[in-house]
Design a protein around this motif. Structure first.
Motif, mmCIF file in Angstrom:
data_model
loop_
_atom_site.group_PDB
_atom_site.id
_atom_site.type_symbol
_atom_site.label_atom_id
_atom_site.label_comp_id
_atom_site.label_asym_id
_atom_site.label_seq_id
_atom_site.Cartn_x
_atom_site.Cartn_y
_atom_site.Cartn_z
ATOM 1 N N VAL A 159 34.022 54.239 19.452
ATOM 2 C CA VAL A 159 35.372 53.995 19.961
ATOM 3 C C VAL A 159 36.060 55.345 20.144
ATOM 4 C CG1 VAL A 159 37.637 52.983 19.507
ATOM 5 C CG2 VAL A 159 35.559 51.762 18.801
ATOM 6 N N THR A 160 36.607 55.576 21.323
ATOM 7 C CA THR A 160 37.412 56.773 21.573
ATOM 8 C C THR A 160 38.785 56.569 20.956
ATOM 9 O OG1 THR A 160 36.233 57.133 23.665
ATOM 10 C CG2 THR A 160 38.300 58.335 23.340
ATOM 11 N N TYR A 193 36.836 60.642 18.152
ATOM 12 C CA TYR A 193 36.133 59.369 18.284
ATOM 13 C C TYR A 193 35.299 59.083 17.042
ATOM 14 C CZ TYR A 193 31.702 61.779 19.319
ATOM 15 O OH TYR A 193 30.568 62.553 19.245
ATOM 16 N N VAL A 194 34.884 57.833 16.910
ATOM 17 C CA VAL A 194 33.952 57.431 15.857
ATOM 18 C C VAL A 194 32.739 56.792 16.507
ATOM 19 C CG1 VAL A 194 35.694 57.145 14.057
ATOM 20 C CG2 VAL A 194 35.139 55.218 15.556
ATOM 21 N N LEU A 248 35.440 49.271 14.556
ATOM 22 C CA LEU A 248 36.321 50.014 13.654
ATOM 23 C C LEU A 248 36.266 49.455 12.236
ATOM 24 C CD1 LEU A 248 39.424 50.617 15.960
ATOM 25 C CD2 LEU A 248 37.650 52.249 15.288
ATOM 26 N N GLU A 249 36.113 48.140 12.104
ATOM 27 C CA GLU A 249 35.974 47.560 10.765
ATOM 28 C C GLU A 249 34.689 48.057 10.100
ATOM 29 O OE1 GLU A 249 35.577 43.230 8.490
ATOM 30 O OE2 GLU A 249 35.314 43.369 10.657
ATOM 31 N N LEU A 250 33.591 48.068 10.863
ATOM 32 C CA LEU A 250 32.323 48.552 10.332
ATOM 33 C C LEU A 250 32.434 50.012 9.911
ATOM 34 C CD1 LEU A 250 29.263 48.169 9.845
ATOM 35 C CD2 LEU A 250 28.912 48.863 12.233
ATOM 36 N N VAL A 251 33.041 50.820 10.760
ATOM 37 C CA VAL A 251 33.210 52.247 10.455
ATOM 38 C C VAL A 251 34.024 52.437 9.181
ATOM 39 C CG1 VAL A 251 34.365 54.357 11.240
ATOM 40 C CG2 VAL A 251 32.904 53.062 12.818
ATOM 41 N N GLN A 252 35.092 51.679 9.041
ATOM 42 C CA GLN A 252 35.948 51.811 7.867
ATOM 43 C C GLN A 252 35.205 51.429 6.587
ATOM 44 O OE1 GLN A 252 39.360 49.062 7.321
ATOM 45 N NE2 GLN A 252 40.607 50.907 7.141
#
Length: 277
Positions: A43-44, A86-87, A129-133
């Motif tokens: 995600v940018t 980004y992530v 974003l949930e996974l990244v967090q």
């Protein structure tokens, strides 16, 4: 840290060894063209992400999702004047096979490939974003992270609306498999273009033309890419960077450092410190 104004931070999942998250801030760094063995979901966050993939150039503004299939060649750099943030989550195909099959309701559809690279999709973005967090914070348990990963797979499949299996191997796909098998078996050797083209059962001329046309990089670049991917796995297992350099055919540690940094934004030693707690 790649430079004074570009930063890269990798975090391996505590619960899913085949899952790694990258947090990147870039203003003066450009990736070389390369390919990962994993799926990549990103995600940018700010700025604009400009990159080549699938034979065309893309521009990703804030909030957009980027997705690369395994072995999909791409590069990347900040677009415009604003810094890029980004992530990205990198996930092995083995970790996603059952999830894709379940999302598609077809146990033979584990090799799903998405045809879109750049997407504006709030549901998919929220799932990534949930996974990244979860990975970054190291919270919850394996089931929590697997569920978040399943939400990513489901959102991707639902967006496509139907199963898009790989189907029968095309000639170029078979070429890659034969060439890759040979390259992986000779990572530490000084292989030549003649060696690789003979392994693919093609003349050097046809091999070069088809390879570049299909994958967007030269065989030489692909050999380096395979060596870097194998070296990354060795670093994550705790191998000494200088030993890894020799094991996978780099002239010396300095050569290994330069090549690794152009794909991962940091030296092998910095990467190893980032992912091994």
């Amino acid at each position: 840290m790649a430079t004074r104004s570009s930063r890269f931070h990798y975090v391996k999942s505590r619960f899913i060894p085949e899952l790694t998250v990258l947090h990147a801030q870039m203003s003066d760094f450009s990736y070389d063209r390369h390919a990962h063995e994993e799926y990549a979901f990103g995600v940018t966050l700010c700025g604009r992400q400009d990159f080549f993939s699938g034979g065309e150039f893309h521009r990703s503004p804030p909030g957009h999702v980027i997705q690369f299939n395994p072995e999909e060649v791409h590069d990347g750099h900040p677009g415009g004047e604003s810094p890029l943030g980004y992530v990205m989550a990198y996930v092995s195909p083995a970790s996603l096979e059952a999830l894709f099959a379940a999302a598609l309701g077809n146990e033979r559809a584990g090799g799903y490939r998405n045809s879109e690279t750049l997407m504006s999709d709030p549901v998919l973005r929220a799932a990534i974003l949930e996974l990244v967090q979860l990975v970054t914070r190291g919270v919850g348990n394996r089931l929590d992270q697997e569920h978040a990963l399943y939400r990513v797979a489901t959102a991707l499949v639902q967006r496509a609306g139907q199963c898009q299996p790989g189907g029968p191997a095309r000639r170029a796909d078979a070429l890659l498999l034969r060439a890759k098998d040979y390259i992986l078996a000779h990572l530490a050797d000084d292989v030549s273009l003649d060696d690789i083209s003979q392994a693919a059962h093609l003349s050097k001329y046809h091999f070069l033309r088809l390879f570049r046309q299909q994958f967007g990089i030269t065989p030489h670049q692909y050999v380096l890419n395979c060596r870097i991917n194998a070296a990354r796995n060795a670093l994550e297992a705790g191998a000494v960077p200088s030993d890894v350099a020799i094991r996978f055919g780099f002239a010396d540690l300095s050569h290994f450092n330069r090549r690794f940094k152009r794909i991962y934004g940091m030296t092998p030693h910095q990467y190893q410190r980032s992912v091994i707690n």
